[in-house]
Design a protein around this motif. Sequence first.
Motif, PDB file in Angstrom:
ATOM      1  N   ASP A 129      18.899 -50.886  12.884  1.00  0.00           N
ATOM      2  CA  ASP A 129      18.273 -49.865  12.032  1.00  0.00           C
ATOM      3  C   ASP A 129      19.292 -49.004  11.284  1.00  0.00           C
ATOM      4  N   LEU A 130      20.558 -49.423  11.255  1.00  0.00           N
ATOM      5  CA  LEU A 130      21.596 -48.653  10.560  1.00  0.00           C
ATOM      6  C   LEU A 130      22.531 -49.618   9.833  1.00  0.00           C
ATOM      7  N   THR A 131      22.805 -49.320   8.568  1.00  0.00           N
ATOM      8  CA  THR A 131      23.680 -50.157   7.756  1.00  0.00           C
ATOM      9  C   THR A 131      24.842 -49.324   7.224  1.00  0.00           C
ATOM     10  N   ILE A 132      26.062 -49.846   7.345  1.00  0.00           N
ATOM     11  CA  ILE A 132      27.218 -49.211   6.719  1.00  0.00           C
ATOM     12  C   ILE A 132      27.343 -49.769   5.314  1.00  0.00           C
ATOM     13  N   LEU A 134      40.507 -47.793  16.057  1.00  0.00           N
ATOM     14  CA  LEU A 134      39.690 -46.826  16.789  1.00  0.00           C
ATOM     15  C   LEU A 134      38.310 -46.666  16.148  1.00  0.00           C
ATOM     16  N   LEU A 135      38.250 -46.686  14.819  1.00  0.00           N
ATOM     17  CA  LEU A 135      36.960 -46.588  14.130  1.00  0.00           C
ATOM     18  C   LEU A 135      36.079 -47.784  14.465  1.00  0.00           C
ATOM     19  N   SER A 136      36.671 -48.973  14.498  1.00  0.00           N
ATOM     20  CA  SER A 136      35.912 -50.168  14.868  1.00  0.00           C
ATOM     21  C   SER A 136      35.378 -50.052  16.290  1.00  0.00           C
ATOM     22  N   GLU A 137      36.209 -49.539  17.195  1.00  0.00           N
ATOM     23  CA  GLU A 137      35.775 -49.343  18.579  1.00  0.00           C
ATOM     24  C   GLU A 137      34.662 -48.309  18.667  1.00  0.00           C
ATOM     25  N   LEU A 138      34.755 -47.253  17.855  1.00  0.00           N
ATOM     26  CA  LEU A 138      33.716 -46.224  17.855  1.00  0.00           C
ATOM     27  C   LEU A 138      32.356 -46.820  17.493  1.00  0.00           C
ATOM     28  N   TRP A 139      32.306 -47.651  16.460  1.00  0.00           N
ATOM     29  CA  TRP A 139      31.030 -48.224  16.051  1.00  0.00           C
ATOM     30  C   TRP A 139      30.513 -49.248  17.059  1.00  0.00           C
ATOM     31  N   LYS A 140      31.407 -49.955  17.734  1.00  0.00           N
ATOM     32  CA  LYS A 140      30.959 -50.846  18.818  1.00  0.00           C
ATOM     33  C   LYS A 140      30.309 -50.025  19.937  1.00  0.00           C
ATOM     34  N   LEU A 141      30.953 -48.915  20.287  1.00  0.00           N
ATOM     35  CA  LEU A 141      30.409 -48.062  21.345  1.00  0.00           C
ATOM     36  C   LEU A 141      29.106 -47.409  20.906  1.00  0.00           C
ATOM     37  N   PHE A 155      31.958 -53.410  10.536  1.00  0.00           N
ATOM     38  CA  PHE A 155      31.772 -52.660  11.771  1.00  0.00           C
ATOM     39  C   PHE A 155      30.417 -52.985  12.391  1.00  0.00           C
ATOM     40  N   ALA A 156      30.384 -52.984  13.717  1.00  0.00           N
ATOM     41  CA  ALA A 156      29.131 -53.225  14.435  1.00  0.00           C
ATOM     42  C   ALA A 156      28.188 -52.045  14.235  1.00  0.00           C
TER      43      ALA A 156
END
Length: 402
Positions: A345-348, A131-138, A340-341
């Motif tokens: 302009d944003l890096t995890i 779900l976390l991976s899907e959140l970052w894709k969205l 994660f996607a």
Amino acid sequence: MTSPQLLVRTLAPSEVFYFRSGVYIGYATQVRGTLDSAALAQAFEILRKTYPILSARLVLDPTNQPSIEAAPGLPAAIDEVAGPIDDPLFGLPELKGHAAAIHTVHGNGDTAVVTLLTHHSIADGHHSLYLLSELWKLYTACAAYTATAPQRHDFPYSLEQLLDQRGIDAVPLTDLSDLDAFAAFPGVDNPPHPPERVRIRLSAADTVALLATGRSHETTINGLVSAALLAATAQSRGIDIDTLHYTYPVDLRTRLTPRIGYPEGTNVLGIAHFVADPHSDDDLLALARSVTSTLREGLATGELFTGSDQFMSSADELLTSAEGLSRIVVSTNWGVIPRFATPADLTIEDFLPAMPNTLMSPLAAHVITTYDGQLTIDTADSAPDESRLLADHLHNLARLAQ
């Protein structure tokens, strides 16, 4: 209480335990760059529509049974505060039975930590990481204004339902009823301070070496970390290693036929239980192989599907005293955390688990992950010298790769 028209189903025994103990798990991503709060809220709303379990509440039904309640009109539990990003749960509000929430802590400059919290009754670690991976894709799609309408998924099944569908007439975990025992220990309900995070992290090179040690000595990362953890715990507490009771969940999704997708089940977990032989900390490689072979035997015999009588009898005895609790060691291996996607302009920069204080806090798990090629073990307060000994054992095992 709730309306019968909104009830999805009552919780199964494998889910009720987490309802009664109030366990939420946080999956925290530390970020740097431009974080668009509106895009994050939009992404979470799409995720909730895609997976309606995330819009649900956990409640007591009219017969006082823990249940899942559909709540499509329930506002999303999403908030943000300014604070220290090394504390992902800083300023976390009361979650009030929400199945899922987003909590963001904004630090200095362009740093922040974004945490997805899921109630353990509705999702285990691998489900929640999906779900976390899907959140970052969205989020990435929302930030680029390219998000599309979701395809709605069904509510996830309990493990008991999934086993029944596959002709397995058993449940892997019965309800541990004596949770009142935890309330007797100081600091559970109102701790004087949040538990201190203890983190052991290997370099990427040492992680590769540890993997090589496992391959060349017929064991696994889980076996090696388990052996090092048991030895460090026994040595730091000054007790014999064979007095420790070691337990950890095992993801059963790929071990059932047909296989189970991450969002199809809530807690698709078996419970492994292990007790070391006396003086087995003298040879950690042999101890690691013993952990691995015991797990394989439990899978082969079906014990991880039918439930471990040894684990349940031990739990009944150990959960009723502070001394008993000190003999329990718990780990959970979330495996390799994916990349994660994110927008350009944003890096995890990091990933870490975050666990709010609950009745289960005296049994703080050692969370094993590998992120950016680095093996990491996170836990809360531990015995003096335990983390140093654990790190020493892991480094020594990594050196055996040659």
